[in-house]
Design a protein around this motif. Structure first.
Motif, PDB file in Angstrom:
ATOM      1  N   ASP A  78       0.825  -1.220   0.000  1.00  0.00           N
ATOM      2  CA  ASP A  78       0.000   0.000   0.000  1.00  0.00           C
ATOM      3  C   ASP A  78       0.857   1.267   0.000  1.00  0.00           C
ATOM      4  O   ASP A  78       0.504   2.261  -0.631  1.00  0.00           O
ATOM      5  N   SER A 115      -3.717  -3.348  -1.358  1.00  0.00           N
ATOM      6  CA  SER A 115      -5.169  -3.540  -1.453  1.00  0.00           C
ATOM      7  C   SER A 115      -5.632  -3.222  -2.876  1.00  0.00           C
ATOM      8  O   SER A 115      -5.031  -2.391  -3.569  1.00  0.00           O
ATOM      9  N   LYS A 116      -6.708  -3.896  -3.279  1.00  0.00           N
ATOM     10  CA  LYS A 116      -7.203  -3.777  -4.662  1.00  0.00           C
ATOM     11  C   LYS A 116      -7.495  -2.333  -5.048  1.00  0.00           C
ATOM     12  O   LYS A 116      -7.128  -1.880  -6.132  1.00  0.00           O
TER      13      LYS A 116
END
Ligand code: NAP
Length: 305
Positions: A151, A179-180
């Motif tokens: 991230d 994270s996506k």
């Protein structure tokens, strides 16, 4: 002898201070060399509950500090040099003075990891940085590299596109661990070019960064690339120098705590925040564990009265 000394001033330390102060324990908190901790080098924090429209990291820390002060937390703005066990508690030394307390809450956090290259050290501050928020401004209309796949790397590369004309995001594997939602932001940013399966093996330049040597980890081939800045966003190391040899650490050097509590292997010495959390490492989990540490210290004091 005081009731409680808190070492560290990130979300964990300030939350511990707020809880300890409101429990009438008159805490003394040492702010350390980098008051406010890692959130001081973050921009927008969008996931700390209570801030619908987000909050700047340094603003969040300033509010936590004020909240702890409101309940009369005593604050000393220096680094702690040593911590040892004494009869009935602990002794901390800072700036040549000794302070004693029945309990200690360790919230010293973690520090950004470096790539470990000789030239990274030499050119640090001359184009090499571990903090886009601090140094991004110096790279207006320049080309920079961000290293990492978490991230932080996503956040730093997105942030740097405000200044740089081009950001290369270099990652050693072929997939990110970020994270996506943050990955998507990067992938949709036309100023960011992703370079997978690649490591930065050297940084070039005499007085400032002029290029890097990149190595394709699959073929082993190396190539030079002209670049003006290198930002490492490759994770963190827990700040445990004060407690090495005193406390049990895990295999990654994080302080071991009893699951579901802030208790360390030494009664009366509690740990919270990133120094004992290799897994979640969020401002809100750090704050939560700071609350646990204050409650654990309070219970310890009343049990031992
Ligand atoms: P991280 O998740 O540990 O990621 C570190 C990255 O650096 C990994 O992709 C790793 O590669 C790579 N790496 C490690 N050592 C390297 C080396 N020597 N050379 C090249 N690459 C290396 O660390 P992080 O991104 O700092 O995030 C830490 C925590 O903070 C996470 O829980 C994250 O969710 C959180 N965080 C949240 C936000 C947010 O929500 N706004 C922002 C920043 C951070 P591999 O993938 O191959 O291991």
């Amino acid at each position: 002898m005081r009731n409680v000394i808190i070492i560290g001033s990130g979300p964990a330390g300030w939350t511990a201070a707020i809880y300890a102060a409101r429990a009438d324990l008159n805490p003394l908190l040492f702010e350390g060399a980098e008051p406010g901790g890692q959130l001081m080098t973050t921009t927008e924090v969008e996931n700390f509950p209570g801030f619908e429209h987000g909050v700047q990291g340094p603003d969040l820390m300033a509010v936590m500090r004020k909240q702890a002060q409101r309940f009369e937390t005593e604050i000393i703005s220096s680094m702690v040099d040593s911590l040892k066990q004494i009869e009935g508690g602990f002794e901390v030394t800072a700036a040549g003075k000794a302070y004693q307390a029945k309990t200690v809450i360790l919230s010293t956090g973690a520090t950004a990891r470096r790539l470990g290259l000789e030239n990274e050290k030499r050119l640090y501050g001359q184009g090499v940085s571990a903090c886009a928020t601090c140094d991004g401004f110096f790279f207006k209309n320049k080309n920079v590299i961000v290293v990492g796949g978490g991230d932080s790397a996503m956040e730093e590369s997105s942030f740097l596109t405000r200044f740089a004309s081009k950001v290369y995001l270099v990652h050693r594997r072929d997939e990110f661990r970020a994270s996506k939602i943050m990955q998507e932001r990067v992938k949709n940013n036309p100023k960011i070019e992703i370079i997978f399966n690649t490591e930065v093996v050297d940084i070039l330049g005499k007085d400032k960064v002029e290029g890097v040597v990149l190595k394709d980890v699959q073929s082993g081939e190396t190539r030079e690339m002209q670049i003006d800045g290198v930002f490492a966003a490759i994770g963190h190391e827990p700040n445990v120098s004060l407690v090495k040899g005193l406390l049990d650490l895990d295999e990654k050097n994080y302080v071991k705590t009893v699951p579901g509590s802030s208790k360390t292997n030494i009664p009366g010495l509690f740990a919270c925040g990133d120094v004992q959390d290799a897994r979640y490492r969020q401002a809100v989990t750090a704050a939560g564990s700071g609350c646990m540490a204050a409650l654990d210290a309070e219970k310890f004091l009343s049990d031992n009265e």
